[in-house]
Write a protein that holds these residues in place. Sequence first.
Motif, short mmCIF file in Angstrom:
data_model
loop_
_atom_site.label_atom_id
_atom_site.label_comp_id
_atom_site.label_asym_id
_atom_site.label_seq_id
_atom_site.Cartn_x
_atom_site.Cartn_y
_atom_site.Cartn_z
N GLY A 190 -3.68 2.03 -2.54
CA GLY A 190 -2.56 2.92 -2.26
C GLY A 190 -2.43 4.01 -3.31
O GLY A 190 -2.25 5.18 -2.98
N LYS A 191 -2.55 3.63 -4.56
CA LYS A 191 -2.46 4.62 -5.64
C LYS A 191 -3.60 5.62 -5.56
O LYS A 191 -3.40 6.83 -5.72
CB LYS A 191 -2.47 3.92 -7.00
CG LYS A 191 -1.23 3.11 -7.27
CD LYS A 191 -1.38 2.28 -8.53
CE LYS A 191 -0.19 1.35 -8.72
NZ LYS A 191 -0.36 0.47 -9.90
N SER A 202 3.02 1.80 -3.08
CA SER A 202 2.23 2.28 -4.21
C SER A 202 1.77 3.72 -4.00
O SER A 202 1.68 4.49 -4.96
CB SER A 202 1.01 1.39 -4.43
OG SER A 202 1.40 0.08 -4.72
N ALA A 203 1.46 4.08 -2.76
CA ALA A 203 0.87 5.40 -2.48
C ALA A 203 1.88 6.54 -2.59
O ALA A 203 1.56 7.61 -3.11
CB ALA A 203 0.24 5.40 -1.09
N PHE A 249 2.44 8.35 -5.85
CA PHE A 249 1.21 8.99 -6.34
C PHE A 249 0.85 10.23 -5.53
O PHE A 249 0.14 11.10 -6.04
CB PHE A 249 0.06 7.98 -6.39
CG PHE A 249 0.12 7.14 -7.63
CD1 PHE A 249 -0.56 7.54 -8.77
CD2 PHE A 249 0.88 5.99 -7.68
CE1 PHE A 249 -0.49 6.80 -9.93
CE2 PHE A 249 0.96 5.23 -8.83
CZ PHE A 249 0.28 5.64 -9.97
N VAL A 250 1.32 10.33 -4.29
CA VAL A 250 1.16 11.59 -3.55
C VAL A 250 1.93 12.68 -4.30
O VAL A 250 1.41 13.77 -4.54
CB VAL A 250 1.65 11.46 -2.09
CG1 VAL A 250 1.69 12.82 -1.41
CG2 VAL A 250 0.76 10.51 -1.30
N PHE A 310 0.83 -1.21 0.00
CA PHE A 310 0.00 0.00 0.00
C PHE A 310 0.87 1.26 0.00
O PHE A 310 0.71 2.14 -0.85
CB PHE A 310 -0.93 -0.02 1.22
CG PHE A 310 -1.77 1.21 1.36
CD1 PHE A 310 -2.99 1.30 0.72
CD2 PHE A 310 -1.35 2.28 2.13
CE1 PHE A 310 -3.78 2.44 0.84
CE2 PHE A 310 -2.12 3.42 2.25
CZ PHE A 310 -3.34 3.50 1.62
N PHE A 311 1.80 1.35 0.97
CA PHE A 311 2.63 2.56 1.07
C PHE A 311 3.61 2.67 -0.09
O PHE A 311 3.89 3.78 -0.55
CB PHE A 311 3.36 2.60 2.41
CG PHE A 311 2.45 2.94 3.55
CD1 PHE A 311 1.84 4.17 3.62
CD2 PHE A 311 2.19 2.01 4.54
CE1 PHE A 311 0.98 4.50 4.66
CE2 PHE A 311 1.33 2.31 5.58
CZ PHE A 311 0.72 3.56 5.64
N SER A 335 -4.56 -3.88 -2.61
CA SER A 335 -3.76 -3.01 -1.76
C SER A 335 -2.99 -1.98 -2.58
O SER A 335 -2.93 -0.80 -2.22
CB SER A 335 -2.80 -3.85 -0.92
OG SER A 335 -2.08 -3.05 -0.04
N ILE A 355 -5.58 6.46 -2.95
CA ILE A 355 -5.49 7.33 -1.77
C ILE A 355 -4.30 8.26 -1.89
O ILE A 355 -4.37 9.44 -1.52
CB ILE A 355 -5.46 6.47 -0.48
CG1 ILE A 355 -6.82 5.80 -0.30
CG2 ILE A 355 -5.08 7.31 0.73
CD1 ILE A 355 -6.90 4.78 0.81
N GLY A 356 -3.19 7.76 -2.44
CA GLY A 356 -2.02 8.61 -2.63
C GLY A 356 -2.28 9.78 -3.55
O GLY A 356 -1.94 10.92 -3.25
N THR A 361 -5.18 11.06 -4.26
CA THR A 361 -6.17 11.93 -3.62
C THR A 361 -5.48 12.89 -2.65
O THR A 361 -5.74 14.10 -2.67
CB THR A 361 -7.23 11.09 -2.89
OG1 THR A 361 -7.88 10.23 -3.84
CG2 THR A 361 -8.25 11.97 -2.19
#
Length: 171
Positions: free
Chosen positions: A142-143, A42-43, A46-47, A39-40, A138, A145-146, A148
């Motif tokens: 992650g992507k 991937s996120a 994308f943040v 998750f992290f 997951s 939410i990241g 967003t």
Amino acid sequence: HSTERSCLLRELHRFESIAIAQEKLEVAPPSPGQLRHVFFHSALPFVGFGFLDNAIMIAAGTQIELSIGVVLGISTMAGNNTFFSSLFLPPAAALGNLVSDLAGLGLAGYVEALASRLGLSIPDLTPKQADMWQTRLSAHLGKAIGVTIGCILGMFPLLFFGEEEEKLEEK
């Protein structure tokens, strides 16, 4: 050299035999810790992508809108109730999005390099585990939410545009 080729061939055969043996084994699904890691991993990029995309789009779109407004003599404070503002605001937003997308193409490698420098290593999963629905879910969460979080943070240029519009209105 032929010695290097034979060494490489031996390693490839060894790797292939391990892969065949793993295919026959029943693999346990990833642990919750591994899924958090996915998750992290991937996120985080994308943040950065969402932040840059939104910040550049807002800044470029606003500047394009202001330049079109100046050329055509349209006040940016006219709102959406005039023919000219409704005609030129969507193209300004679309061109701002184009600039943002083009910048994103150029900056994607830098965002990924920065994310890897932050020390988030690749999750330790077998190929079967990486292809399981839990892992894919997951990664996609992650992507999503990241990006967003990044887009929300990338709205910071809006804090500065109220002052610019007031200065233009005074002129």
